[in-house]
Write an enzyme that holds these catalytic residues in place. Sequence first.
Site: not given
Ligand code: ASP
Length: 351
Positions: A12, A54, A85-86
């Site tokens: 993100t 991710s 973050t995922d």
């Molecule tokens: N879908 C995103 C990822 O994990 C979520 C994030 O980065 O907060 O790449």
Amino acid sequence: MKKILIVATGGTIASSAGSHGLTPTLTGEELVGYVPQVRDLCNFEIVQAMNIDSTNMQPNDWLRIADTIMAAYDDFDGFVILHGTDTMAYTAAALSYLIQDSPKPIVLTGSQQPMSNPFTDAKLNLYQSLLYACQDDSSDVSVVFDGRVIVGTRAHKQRTMSFNAFTSVNYPLPAIIRNDRVIRESHMGMSIEKDNPPRKESHLHSILRPRRPRVYHELDDHVVVLRLTPGLGPEVLDALFAEFDAVILEVFGIGGIPETDDAHFEKAILGWTSVGKYVVMTTQVSEEGLDLGVYEVGSTYLNRPRILLGGDMTTEALVAKTMWVLGQSNDPRKAAQLFYQPINHDRASDD
Ligand code: ASP
């Protein structure tokens, strides 16, 4: 000034709105351009390892990130990985096993909102990650997020939207960061106005520590997680049998595995271990860990070869550790020895 390698991977933090939703588009260079203050913290170089959500991060990508770090290890004082973050908790755990006992800090960060969002958390997370990576006392793999430092094997994504996305499971925070001040665990509760000198024991530790980490290159990614639910029968283990070398069973409570006429799990579980596969037991309860010895519905599985007990580890760390262990050895004694050895504080050492 310290020299830090920034490894950009997407997430993100690097995303912008496309026609089907957020997708990573910004490069590491562009991300750092949003936070010019980092130039006062350190010298840095940026490498774009990949630019992906991710969600699409695979064990092979963990190996690529580890290779990127190790190829540059001697030339830098620390590493900051910009990551979605995922699955960040999985990557942080995987790097903890692939690069062990690193005297140089390897910090993962990302954000809940894209860097270009006016109310983003990305700027502070990027800045504070670099700040932490520049500290003499920092080492090993950790996640820095929303002003908190979490040991790389203890992170868990707990919230999908709030800035405090991550919790540290069953382990204290080694440090928090307020604005541009790192407050180590030994100083928490003291006034943040006071100076924060390095701990004496950390100095000693850094003198005694080998100058290079232990590095591994093999993972067995045929590992699956199965959460028990009422009504689920052991046929599901049979369905997974051909494809996987290990199953991580998230059992009930402190350690309950059903044994009824409808759910005869023991036979299915011993069916895995009798042919050289592994069953890793953990709890589906988020805190305080597993103890199979407490209830009759768990104690059958104590002291069985190829049944490994997760203790107070996170499921994310168990996935990565099981892949790492089986990448090194399938010998049950060697595998158990590797599995039960605490690495980067992943488990309480008294199991
Ligand atoms: N879908 C995103 C990822 O994990 C979520 C994030 O980065 O907060 O790449």
